[in-house]
Design an enzyme around this catalytic site. Structure first.
Site: not given
Length: 435
Positions: A219-221, A242, A340
């Site tokens: 994901g992001i971060g 996702e 998700g």
């Protein structure tokens, strides 16, 4: 602006004219995240402010700046009721104040929810330029856009030359649209937070758990970015995720991600929505290596599991000593959403040789609060139940919880907590008779 072919010009109109077609009392699904259509949302808010509408319900996941200034602005909340599916900094305040509602959902189920469980009147979508065949791409917002279009009686599309044309199951034909609104503007850019020392530690730990040839979901971060940096010496990784983010562009460009050893969509990077920089959006445009698919496909646990050696990386807000993960609320206050995480926790574990990883900082509030807690705080939402949690990682290491009893889980999690909280957690574990 890339002109719309003449045979479809009859559907082109201003945003105000298109929004004038929306009936009072309508239930509206808008594009999520960077897929939200700014010109259309501004026109909805303008019509409300002019008194042209008295009641609307609107929904999406992860509203951003365009929603903040328009349909989520304080002066329209008495007319527009917002139903969040994944909260952001834009709608948290309204949710906490009781001025909006939250609808829990697993991300992969959202398209089916639109089709079967909601009466959708209008779909507002954000699409790429129209090609000579009449096709537009949902671009960075494929996720549930197709389901919204299929469910709605009225479909209005903002056509934006800055929206990348992404391949895969991401296409919309003009024949499916009632109104086309030409409005080009650069896409919202989502900044990546700076990487902390804890991120670097977790990034190295997680990268060491990923074998060459694995398929990954990030994901992001700070943590995912640190993981990506730590993967620089890996070979032949694949991507099935996702969310497509900038860190993945870098891994593709340096040859770490090749997708050649994937067992599902070999040779392709697969995602369902994207958020990041302008450079990343340009990378996606007409890139034959990239495919986007509805979230009902990308996040379906059975599809995730079709990738051998799949490794998913997600984060959590707090985790109790049995392994229950609250990843979306602070007590009863909705902070984000289920998204998700559960989809990938199940799918990654079911993948042959796969791993599901939940990463967390050991503390919050500048070190004053432990994220490892004896029991979840009252009202906290269990995003990923203890039965689904596989690996957990903090800056103090990693632990596998599968097959472990409560005493073993508690011991492992206390070892991942900040040292200054371990004695207190041990005492609480004994009080709860875990130890």
């Amino acid at each position: 602006m890339s002109p719309i072919p003449e045979r479809w010009r009859s559907k082109v109109m201003t945003a105000d004219a298109a929004i004038a077609m929306i009936p009072d009392g309508a239930f509206i699904v808008q594009g999520s995240a960077v897929g939200e259509p700014p010109a259309l949302l501004d026109a909805v808010a303008a019509r409300v402010r002019a008194g042209g509408l008295t009641k609307l319900t609107m929904t999406a996941l992860l509203p951003l700046a365009a929603s903040a200034r328009s349909i989520l602005a304080p002066d329209v909340r008495k007319v527009i009721h917002w139903r969040s599916i994944f909260a952001s900094g834009v709608d948290r305040g309204a949710l906490a104040a009781g001025e909006a509602s939250y609808a829990p959902a697993l991300f992969h189920q959202v398209p089916r929810i639109y089709r079967e469980f909601l009466e959708v009147d209008v779909a507002l979508v954000h699409v790429s330029r129209v090609d000579e065949h009449g096709y537009m791409s949902f671009g960075v917002g494929v996720d549930a856009s197709r389901a919204a279009v299929d469910s709605a009686d009225l479909v209005i599309a903002q056509v934006n030359e800055h929206m990348p044309r992404v391949h895969g199951d991401a296409w919309l034909h003009v024949s499916e649209v009632d109104a086309l609104v030409e409005h080009s503007a650069p896409l919202f850019e989502l900044p990546v937070p700076p990487i902390r020392a804890e991120d670097e530690a977790m990034g190295r730990t997680i990268a060491g758990m990923i074998p060459d040839g694995a398929t990954i979901q990030l994901g992001i971060g700070g943590v995912p970015s640190a993981v990506a940096r730590a993967l620089s010496n890996h070979n032949d990784l694949g991507v099935h995720t996702e969310m497509f983010v900038d860190a993945l562009v870098e891994l593709i460009e340096v040859g770490v991600v090749t997708n050649r050893r994937k067992t599902f969509h070999r040779g392709k990077t697969v995602f369902t929505f994207a958020a990041g920089s302008q450079r990343m959006y340009e990378f996606l445009d007409d890139n034959p290596m990239i495919e986007a698919h509805p979230v009902s496909y990308t996040n379906l646990p059975a599809n995730v599991a079709r990738n051998e050696s799949f490794v998913s990386v997600n984060s959590t807000i707090e985790i109790d000593l049995t392994g229950q993960c609250c990843s979306e609320s602070i007590g009863p206050v909705q902070w984000s959403g289920t998204g998700g995480q559960h989809d990938f926790a199940r799918g990654a574990f079911d993948s042959p040789g796969g791993k599901s990883i939940i990463a967390f900082y050991s503390t919050a509030k500048k070190g004053e609060v432990s994220r490892v807690v004896p029991v979840l705080h009252p009202g906290a939402v269990v995003t990923t139940p203890r039965t689904e949690v596989h690996w957990v990682v903090s800056e103090y290491g990693a632990a596998c919880l599968k097959g472990r009893c409560n005493a073993e889980r508690a011991t492992a999690l206390i070892g991942l907590a900040h040292p200054k909280f371990r004695a207190e957690l041990t005492a609480e574990a004994k009080r709860l008779r875990y130890l």
